[in-house]
Write a protein that holds these residues in place. Structure first.
Motif, PDB file in Angstrom:
ATOM      1  N   THR A 148      -7.934  10.630  -3.673  1.00 15.73           N
ATOM      2  CA  THR A 148      -8.032  11.121  -2.297  1.00 15.73           C
ATOM      3  C   THR A 148      -8.856  12.409  -2.256  1.00 15.73           C
ATOM      4  O   THR A 148      -9.193  12.990  -3.296  1.00 15.73           O
ATOM      5  CB  THR A 148      -6.642  11.412  -1.728  1.00 15.73           C
ATOM      6  OG1 THR A 148      -6.045  12.457  -2.506  1.00 15.73           O
ATOM      7  CG2 THR A 148      -5.762  10.172  -1.779  1.00 15.73           C
TER       8      THR A 148
ATOM      9  N   ASP B 296      -4.466   7.057  -3.297  1.00 19.18           N
ATOM     10  CA  ASP B 296      -3.999   5.948  -2.468  1.00 19.18           C
ATOM     11  C   ASP B 296      -3.736   4.757  -3.375  1.00 19.18           C
ATOM     12  O   ASP B 296      -4.534   4.458  -4.274  1.00 19.18           O
ATOM     13  CB  ASP B 296      -5.056   5.583  -1.425  1.00 19.18           C
ATOM     14  CG  ASP B 296      -5.222   6.673  -0.370  1.00 19.18           C
ATOM     15  OD1 ASP B 296      -4.209   7.277   0.017  1.00 19.18           O
ATOM     16  OD2 ASP B 296      -6.377   6.922   0.043  1.00 19.18           O
TER      17      ASP B 296
ATOM     18  N   VAL C 272      -1.063  14.692  -2.426  1.00 16.59           N
ATOM     19  CA  VAL C 272      -1.327  13.251  -2.483  1.00 16.59           C
ATOM     20  C   VAL C 272      -2.589  13.051  -3.311  1.00 16.59           C
ATOM     21  O   VAL C 272      -3.704  13.267  -2.844  1.00 16.59           O
ATOM     22  CB  VAL C 272      -1.484  12.650  -1.078  1.00 16.59           C
ATOM     23  CG1 VAL C 272      -1.780  11.159  -1.185  1.00 16.59           C
ATOM     24  CG2 VAL C 272      -0.222  12.879  -0.259  1.00 16.59           C
TER      25      VAL C 272
ATOM     26  N   ALA D 236      -5.390   2.607  -8.007  1.00 10.67           N
ATOM     27  CA  ALA D 236      -5.242   3.987  -7.549  1.00 10.67           C
ATOM     28  C   ALA D 236      -6.617   4.577  -7.266  1.00 10.67           C
ATOM     29  O   ALA D 236      -7.487   4.554  -8.130  1.00 10.67           O
ATOM     30  CB  ALA D 236      -4.509   4.827  -8.593  1.00 10.67           C
ATOM     31  N   THR D 237      -6.804   5.093  -6.057  1.00  9.78           N
ATOM     32  CA  THR D 237      -8.095   5.656  -5.639  1.00  9.78           C
ATOM     33  C   THR D 237      -7.919   7.115  -5.280  1.00  9.78           C
ATOM     34  O   THR D 237      -7.040   7.475  -4.490  1.00  9.78           O
ATOM     35  CB  THR D 237      -8.642   4.885  -4.424  1.00  9.78           C
ATOM     36  OG1 THR D 237      -8.723   3.492  -4.744  1.00  9.78           O
ATOM     37  CG2 THR D 237     -10.032   5.390  -4.065  1.00  9.78           C
TER      38      THR D 237
ATOM     39  N   THR E  39       0.846  -1.197   0.000  1.00  9.22           N
ATOM     40  CA  THR E  39       0.000   0.000   0.000  1.00  9.22           C
ATOM     41  C   THR E  39       0.877   1.241   0.000  1.00  9.22           C
ATOM     42  O   THR E  39       2.043   1.197   0.402  1.00  9.22           O
ATOM     43  CB  THR E  39      -0.931   0.041   1.222  1.00  9.22           C
ATOM     44  OG1 THR E  39      -0.138   0.076   2.417  1.00  9.22           O
ATOM     45  CG2 THR E  39      -1.845  -1.169   1.241  1.00  9.22           C
TER      46      THR E  39
ATOM     47  N   THR F  18       1.039   5.681  -1.637  1.00  4.22           N
ATOM     48  CA  THR F  18       0.402   6.882  -2.177  1.00  4.22           C
ATOM     49  C   THR F  18       1.073   7.279  -3.478  1.00  4.22           C
ATOM     50  O   THR F  18       2.221   6.903  -3.757  1.00  4.22           O
ATOM     51  CB  THR F  18       0.480   8.064  -1.196  1.00  4.22           C
ATOM     52  OG1 THR F  18       1.857   8.360  -0.926  1.00  4.22           O
ATOM     53  CG2 THR F  18      -0.251   7.749   0.094  1.00  4.22           C
TER      54      THR F  18
ATOM     55  N   SER G 238       1.735  10.970  -5.338  1.00  2.00           N
ATOM     56  CA  SER G 238       1.628  12.417  -5.168  1.00  2.00           C
ATOM     57  C   SER G 238       2.264  13.121  -6.350  1.00  2.00           C
ATOM     58  O   SER G 238       2.998  12.531  -7.149  1.00  2.00           O
ATOM     59  CB  SER G 238       2.288  12.863  -3.861  1.00  2.00           C
ATOM     60  OG  SER G 238       3.658  12.523  -3.855  1.00  2.00           O
TER      61      SER G 238
ATOM     62  N   GLU H  67      -2.765   0.594  -3.969  1.00  2.00           N
ATOM     63  CA  GLU H  67      -2.841  -0.753  -3.391  1.00  2.00           C
ATOM     64  C   GLU H  67      -2.429  -1.763  -4.453  1.00  2.00           C
ATOM     65  O   GLU H  67      -3.114  -1.947  -5.462  1.00  2.00           O
ATOM     66  CB  GLU H  67      -4.241  -1.070  -2.881  1.00  2.00           C
ATOM     67  CG  GLU H  67      -4.319  -2.425  -2.197  1.00  2.00           C
ATOM     68  CD  GLU H  67      -5.635  -2.659  -1.492  1.00  2.00           C
ATOM     69  OE1 GLU H  67      -5.824  -3.760  -0.940  1.00  2.00           O
ATOM     70  OE2 GLU H  67      -6.491  -1.742  -1.501  1.00  2.00           O
TER      71      GLU H  67
END
Length: 533
Positions: A407, A382, A379, A404-405, A361, A363, A365, A384
């Protein structure tokens, strides 16, 4: 198994036979009974169809697709696949009638719609695709609409049944939410037989097509049935591969093994990051609403066809024992659109991208410059990975398809164009741990500083065309209407997009009519001060 069809397949075959031989011949043959006797069973077929690219772009921008129960979707908001096709082959009329497994749901919480397709069918005799369709207005403003065997598209059937042209029907427009889809060109359709892998090695060297549709009439089907193309090409492509792989396998380790092995932790020597931000956003920027362009610089590249971006020259640190990685990449991408009087309502640049992973996991940015206001180290997403392990192969760590989700900070960077929690394009990451390591090809084809897209024609192209003047990429919608046109039936006035009107809430519909560019620009101005914090 596919849901049983509500109309008799024997009757459908009889109708097809009547079309070919004439009504008097049908009577002489004894009607449906004789037609049924001419049918041979079919199984293990697969259907691939994207409905319409502009429809997928629209749903991807404001919602999502969920494919299940045998259905799937290709990466990058690609076409849909329906599996386990079973049905019949009419050996007299040489037509197929197939039903497929799969459930496809397109939904948007923001625009209050949910459209479900099941029991997809292809009838080559009738030249059409049908499905059971349920459309729900999740706001409760309009009643749920259900239909069985709804004709979604007419099909220009070919013998090979690959890349067949489709034309969306009036019913497709009604259920998908826009009258503009009626008569518009849909995505191409392909129907192929999927031979079980265990039988391919034995049938490959032999004339596989003669046994293709199982036990029906082998002597007729190789010359008349559309299906032999797939069995012929499948063994042909597989026969050379064992030779190539066995000859290449010994040599590859021999040349790379002497290379020095990097320690388990240290500084990254090089690396690439592949990311498309979001496919629907790229399409929106170069489409007929924003009428903009996408530009890469500083060593970044973009794949052809308004594709994903590759950022290069990574620096950072790694620790494969602890499964930790921090990498910063060179290159920038700029999204620009909604030009008015020399200024732009959308002017967004992402640069200095940085990816971190710790046990799978992390980030993503970037430095963000929006309408002249720069914020460093935002950022955006997130991350995973599918696995928490960072394993090096020939001194290269590769982590592909990292989810990628978006933020909350990323949503602000995009002017609240997307909500936090929205799925972005997946990330592909490769870093070299030593100077001698060889990175995989980044895949970008545009040169640094190149552009994608351009100014689109006002109103869009007929039927939701996917091109824009001066560039590639799909439009957000479809059939454009003249300024001041009516919103009736889902056509949107003056926006140049064919966003399904009946599915929109009143506020969302009004916002689209005013213009997505004005909404975006207003949001950016409101958040300029906050994003600098």
């Amino acid at each position: 198994m596919p849901v049983r069809r509500r109309r008799s397949t024997a009757l459908a075959a009889a109708v097809a036979t009547a079309t070919t031989l004439g009504a008097t011949a049908l009577a002489a043959l004894g009607g449906a009974t004789t037609a049924s006797a001419a049918e041979a069973p079919l199984a293990d077929y697969e259907l691939t169809w994207g409905i319409k690219q502009s429809y997928r772009t629209y749903v991807g921008m404001f919602g999502s697709f969920t494919a299940s129960e045998g259905a799937g979707q290709a990466p990058g908001s690609g076409a849909f696949t329906f599996t386990d096709g079973t049905g019949t082959y009419d050996t007299t009329a040489h037509t197929v009638d197939l039903a497929f497994r799969g459930r496809l749901v397109s939904a948007s919480a923001a625009h209050h719609f949910e459209v479900t397709l099941t029991d997809l069918r292809f009838d080559s005799g009738a030249g059409e695709i049908t499905a059971d369709v349920t459309t729900v207005d999740t706001s409760g403003a309009t009643p749920t609409k259900k239909g069985d065997d709804v004709p979604l598209a007419k099909v220009a059937v070919t013998r090979t049944m690959t890349d067949m042209a489709t034309t969306l029907t009036t019913e497709a427009g009604e259920y998908l939410g826009s009258d503009g889809y009626a008569g518009a060109a849909g995505d191409p359709l392909t129907v192929v037989k999927k031979t079980p892998p265990t039988t391919e090695p034995t049938t490959g060297p032999t004339p596989g097509p003669t046994g293709e549709p199982t036990t029906g009439e082998p002597s007729k089907e190789p010359t008349t049935d559309p299906e032999p193309t797939d069995p012929q090409t499948t063994p042909a492509t597989r026969e050379p591969s064992p030779t190539a792989s066995t000859s290449a396998a010994p040599s590859a380790p021999a040349t790379t093994a002497p290379a020095t092995t990097a320690p388990t932790k240290g500084e990254i020597a090089d690396g690439t990051l592949g990311w498309g931000v979001k496919e629907s956003f790229r399409a929106y920027v170069v489409g007929t609403v924003a009428k903009g362009r996408v530009t890469v610089s500083g060593g970044a590249t973009q794949s052809a066809g308004n594709g994903a971006f590759t950022f290069k020259d990574a620096t950072g640190t790694y620790d494969t024992d602890a499964d930790k990685l921090t990498a910063t990449f060179k290159g920038a991408v700029n999204f620009k659109g909604h030009e008015s009087g020399g200024s732009y309502g959308l002017d967004l640049t992402l640069s200095n991208l940085k990816a971190t992973l710790d046990g799978g996991t992390g980030t993503l940015s970037a430095d963000v410059n929006s309408l002249g206001t720069q914020t460093k180290g935002v950022v955006l997403a997130d991350l995973e990975a599918k696995s928490g392990d960072l394993k090096a192969a020939q001194d290269v760590v590769t982590v592909d398809d990292v989810a990628a989700t978006l933020t909350a900070a990323g949503a602000k960077a995009f002017g609240d164009f997307y909500r936090a929690g929205t799925a972005l394009d997946t990330v592909d990451l490769s870093v070299a741990l030593s100077d001698d390591a060889r990175l995989p090809d980044g895949g970008g084809s545009d040169t640094s500083g190149g552009t994608s897209g351009g100014s689109g024609t006002a109103g869009g192209s007929t039927g939701g065309g996917t091109g824009t003047a001066g560039g590639t990429g799909s439009t957000v919608g479809g059939t454009g209407t003249t300024t001041g046109g009516s919103l009736g039936g889902g056509s949107l006035a003056s926006t140049g997009s064919d966003i399904p009107g009946p599915a929109l809430g009143a506020a969302a519909g009004a916002a689209v009519v005013v213009g997505a560019g004005a909404v975006y620009a207003a949001r950016r101005r409101r958040t300029q001060g906050r994003s600098a914090e």
